[in-house]
Design an enzyme around this catalytic site. Structure first.
Site, short mmCIF file in Angstrom:
data_model
loop_
_atom_site.label_atom_id
_atom_site.label_comp_id
_atom_site.label_asym_id
_atom_site.label_seq_id
_atom_site.Cartn_x
_atom_site.Cartn_y
_atom_site.Cartn_z
CE LYS A 17 31.35 13.42 29.59
NZ LYS A 17 32.08 14.49 30.30
NE ARG A 91 26.41 16.67 32.01
CZ ARG A 91 27.04 16.86 30.85
NH1 ARG A 91 26.70 16.19 29.79
NH2 ARG A 91 28.05 17.69 30.78
NE ARG A 130 35.83 21.85 26.30
CZ ARG A 130 35.08 20.91 26.88
NH1 ARG A 130 35.24 19.65 26.55
NH2 ARG A 130 34.19 21.21 27.78
NE ARG A 136 31.68 23.57 25.50
CZ ARG A 136 31.41 22.37 26.00
NH1 ARG A 136 31.85 21.29 25.40
NH2 ARG A 136 30.69 22.26 27.09
NE ARG A 147 30.63 22.72 31.60
CZ ARG A 147 31.69 22.89 30.83
NH1 ARG A 147 32.36 24.03 30.87
NH2 ARG A 147 32.10 21.93 30.05
P1 AMP Z 1 28.71 18.80 27.59
O1 AMP Z 1 29.14 19.25 26.25
O2 AMP Z 1 28.37 17.34 27.64
O3 AMP Z 1 29.67 19.21 28.68
O4 AMP Z 1 27.34 19.56 27.91
C1 AMP Z 1 27.27 20.97 27.93
C2 AMP Z 1 26.04 21.41 28.72
O5 AMP Z 1 24.86 20.89 28.12
C3 AMP Z 1 25.99 20.91 30.16
O6 AMP Z 1 26.73 21.73 31.02
C4 AMP Z 1 24.49 20.95 30.43
O7 AMP Z 1 24.04 22.27 30.65
C5 AMP Z 1 23.92 20.49 29.11
N1 AMP Z 1 23.78 19.01 29.04
C6 AMP Z 1 24.42 18.16 28.19
N2 AMP Z 1 24.05 16.89 28.41
C7 AMP Z 1 23.15 16.91 29.42
C8 AMP Z 1 22.40 15.92 30.12
N3 AMP Z 1 22.52 14.62 29.81
N4 AMP Z 1 21.57 16.34 31.11
C9 AMP Z 1 21.42 17.64 31.41
N5 AMP Z 1 22.10 18.62 30.82
C10 AMP Z 1 22.96 18.28 29.82
#
Ligand code: AMP
Length: 188
Positions: A17, A91, A130, A136, A147
């Site tokens: 994404k 989400r 990654r 990360r 996740r």
């Molecule tokens: P991502 O980089 O989008 O995978 O996000 C990393 C982490 O940030 C996720 O595993 C959540 O803990 C938090 N996070 C990011 N976006 C959201 C969202 N829209 N709602 C809730 N938690 C989020």
């Protein structure tokens, strides 16, 4: 001024994404808004919000809807031209509902929801790659599993939510970045 418009990139962690949102931002002049990036910046800067969300993110859980919606409201109101591609938001169904209300209040149409489809074994492989490349802290095996589970339980319902609203555009996420991007351009 170009018309306001919003795109959403939906899909499991590791589906690409962020990468595709960046491409879309480059070619279409949309602003990329990634809630994960915003949260990671807060963690890196040690803000109050960062301190609060860090343990949640490290577990692989979702941070509370109210907090995410506050971030989104802030981002949208700061934008003069409301043209954006959202990566990692919404989400949960509650986020999607609130986002829909926010957009209609602002008169910004949700143009499409691009669903990046990648099979689970490929996802785990990509996330572990990654982890090696970017380091990360939430890209370790235990958190990755969590996740993916959180995606299944809390985010997957959004597929039907947007399908019934006629907004869902599935795109095969397998292959090179350029190939996937070409498919995205085709469906848009
Ligand atoms: P991502 O980089 O989008 O995978 O996000 C990393 C982490 O940030 C996720 O595993 C959540 O803990 C938090 N996070 C990011 N976006 C959201 C969202 N829209 N709602 C809730 N938690 C989020």
């Amino acid at each position: 001024m170009p018309d306001p418009m919003v795109l959403i990139l939906l899909g499991p962690p590791g589906a690409g994404k962020g990468t595709q949102a960046l491409r879309l931002a480059e070619v279409s002049g949309l602003r990329k808004i990634s809630t994960g990036d915003i949260l990671r910046a807060h963690v890196a800067q040690g803000t109050e919000m960062g301190v609060r969300v860090q343990p949640i993110m490290e577990r692989g859980d979702l941070v509370p809807d109210a907090l995410i919606l506050e971030i989104i409201r802030h981002e949208l109101s700061a934008m003069e031209e409301k043209r954006a591609v959202f990566d990692g938001f919404p989400r949960t169904p509650a986020q999607a509902e609130a986002f829909g209300a926010m957009l209609s209040e602002l008169g910004v149409p949700l143009h499409a929801v691009l669903l990046l489809e990648v099979n689970p074994s490929e996802l785990a492989h990509r996330l572990l790659q990654r982890a090696k490349q970017e380091g990360r802290s939430d890209d370790n095996e235990i958190t990755i599993r969590r996740r993916l589970q959180v995606y299944e339980e809390q985010t997957r319902p959004l597929i039907d939510y947007y399908r019934t609203r006629g907004l869902l555009k599935p795109v095969a996420g397998l292959g090179e970045v350029d190939e996937v991007f070409a498919r995205i351009q085709e469906v848009l």
